[in-house]
Design a protein around this motif. Structure first.
Motif, PDB file in Angstrom:
ATOM      1  N   UNK A  51      93.269  11.655  12.332  1.00 32.38           N
ATOM      2  CA  UNK A  51      93.740  12.980  12.746  1.00 32.38           C
ATOM      3  C   UNK A  51      94.374  13.745  11.583  1.00 32.38           C
ATOM      4  N   UNK A  52      95.055  13.008  10.723  1.00 30.25           N
ATOM      5  CA  UNK A  52      95.859  13.646   9.687  1.00 30.25           C
ATOM      6  C   UNK A  52      95.102  13.929   8.403  1.00 30.25           C
ATOM      7  N   UNK A  53      93.966  13.267   8.201  1.00 29.83           N
ATOM      8  CA  UNK A  53      93.299  13.296   6.900  1.00 29.83           C
ATOM      9  C   UNK A  53      93.000  14.699   6.395  1.00 29.83           C
ATOM     10  N   UNK A  54      92.654  15.610   7.298  1.00 32.04           N
ATOM     11  CA  UNK A  54      92.275  16.956   6.854  1.00 32.04           C
ATOM     12  C   UNK A  54      93.410  17.641   6.108  1.00 32.04           C
ATOM     13  N   UNK A  55      94.653  17.300   6.442  1.00 29.97           N
ATOM     14  CA  UNK A  55      95.792  17.893   5.737  1.00 29.97           C
ATOM     15  C   UNK A  55      95.959  17.264   4.354  1.00 29.97           C
ATOM     16  N   UNK A  56      95.894  15.946   4.304  1.00 34.07           N
ATOM     17  CA  UNK A  56      96.060  15.257   3.026  1.00 34.07           C
ATOM     18  C   UNK A  56      94.920  15.560   2.063  1.00 34.07           C
ATOM     19  N   UNK A  57      93.764  15.953   2.592  1.00 35.82           N
ATOM     20  CA  UNK A  57      92.603  16.231   1.740  1.00 35.82           C
ATOM     21  C   UNK A  57      92.654  17.607   1.089  1.00 35.82           C
ATOM     22  N   UNK A  58      93.553  18.475   1.542  1.00 32.99           N
ATOM     23  CA  UNK A  58      93.656  19.811   0.950  1.00 32.99           C
ATOM     24  C   UNK A  58      94.312  19.708  -0.426  1.00 32.99           C
ATOM     25  N   UNK A  59      93.661  20.192  -1.482  1.00 36.67           N
ATOM     26  CA  UNK A  59      94.185  20.024  -2.843  1.00 36.67           C
ATOM     27  C   UNK A  59      95.585  20.588  -3.047  1.00 36.67           C
ATOM     28  N   UNK A 111      98.790  12.223  18.795  1.00 36.32           N
ATOM     29  CA  UNK A 111      98.487  12.689  20.155  1.00 36.32           C
ATOM     30  C   UNK A 111      98.309  14.201  20.240  1.00 36.32           C
ATOM     31  N   UNK A 112      99.146  14.953  19.514  1.00 28.87           N
ATOM     32  CA  UNK A 112      99.166  16.404  19.669  1.00 28.87           C
ATOM     33  C   UNK A 112      98.589  17.153  18.470  1.00 28.87           C
ATOM     34  N   UNK A 113      98.479  16.458  17.350  1.00 28.34           N
ATOM     35  CA  UNK A 113      98.067  17.129  16.123  1.00 28.34           C
ATOM     36  C   UNK A 113      99.282  17.466  15.280  1.00 28.34           C
ATOM     37  N   UNK A 114      99.070  17.520  13.976  1.00 24.51           N
ATOM     38  CA  UNK A 114     100.179  17.750  13.053  1.00 24.51           C
ATOM     39  C   UNK A 114     100.780  19.139  13.235  1.00 24.51           C
ATOM     40  N   UNK A 115      99.934  20.180  13.299  1.00 26.85           N
ATOM     41  CA  UNK A 115     100.438  21.544  13.398  1.00 26.85           C
ATOM     42  C   UNK A 115     101.181  21.786  14.702  1.00 26.85           C
ATOM     43  N   UNK A 116     100.702  21.203  15.791  1.00 22.78           N
ATOM     44  CA  UNK A 116     101.284  21.472  17.110  1.00 22.78           C
ATOM     45  C   UNK A 116     102.577  20.705  17.354  1.00 22.78           C
TER      46      UNK A 116
END
Length: 208
Positions: A94-102, A12-17
């Motif tokens: 929503x979360x994939x962009x974090x898990x995709x960072x090497x 709902x809010x995003x991982x960082x927030x």
């Protein structure tokens, strides 16, 4: 309860927030209690990985105990993952962009995720070990990790799949398994053993 709350807030809010304080408040526990069980947001995600892995293993149990055809075992395991992951699809998008960072510890390829990665690969070891199909012995040893890498490609497609019920992901699995099954089935033939060995050597070199 804390993990479910965290996943909802991340979506709902995003991982960082999303903060641990917010997670604790929504879950109805103290911040200290939340930190007692989970040292960080990353620990919550790893707990989600663990739970999803256990759900996948349970969903595959009957298939792996009865089916002996390689293609059916592989297709069943891959489709079972999509099915058990369905409730988390919106979160994964929503979360994939974090898990995709090497260099992110939450990447499935990271050192921190090695226990979850090894548990996932173990399912593909079962797929191969219980298969009665003929295949090159050396390829049989390397195949579980290669199949896990295939599953990572399917996960990537699934994250971006907007088709109803993720029918395109299920179709991708069917097409991919048919091709892999054919290649594996040919690997023991004399004329193709050299190519198989060259492929395995390349995989081992890249892994090193």
């Amino acid at each position: 309860m804390i993990v479910e709350t965290a996943l909802r807030l991340f979506r709902e809010r995003g991982y960082e927030a999303t903060t641990m304080r917010a997670i604790a408040a929504e879950a109805g526990v103290s911040v200290g209690n939340a930190y007692y069980y989970f040292a960080s947001k990353e620990a919550l995600i790893q707990a989600y990985y663990d739970r999803a892995q256990k759900e996948h293993e349970e969903a595959c149990r009957d298939l792996l105990a009865t089916e002996t055809k390689f293609a059916a075992r592989l297709e069943g395991v891959l489709k079972a993952w999509v099915k058990v992951s369905e409730p988390y699809h919106a979160f994964a998008v929503k979360f994939f962009k974090h898990a995709a960072e090497p260099d992110n510890p939450l990447s499935p390829f990271s050192r921190e995720s090695s226990p979850q990665r090894e548990a996932a690969i173990s399912i593909y070891r079962e797929v191969v070990a219980g298969s009665r199909d003929r295949m090159d012995p050396e390829l049989r040893r390397e195949l579980p990790e290669l199949l896990w890498l295939l599953s990572m490609g399917i996960v990537l497609f699934w994250v971006h799949d907007t088709s109803p019920g993720c029918v395109k992901t299920y179709r991708l699995i069917e097409v991919s398994v048919a091709m892999v099954d054919r290649l594996v089935g040919l690997s023991h033939l004399p004329g193709l053993r050299g190519i198989t060995k060259d492929f395995i050597a390349a995989v081992q070199e890249l892994r090193a």
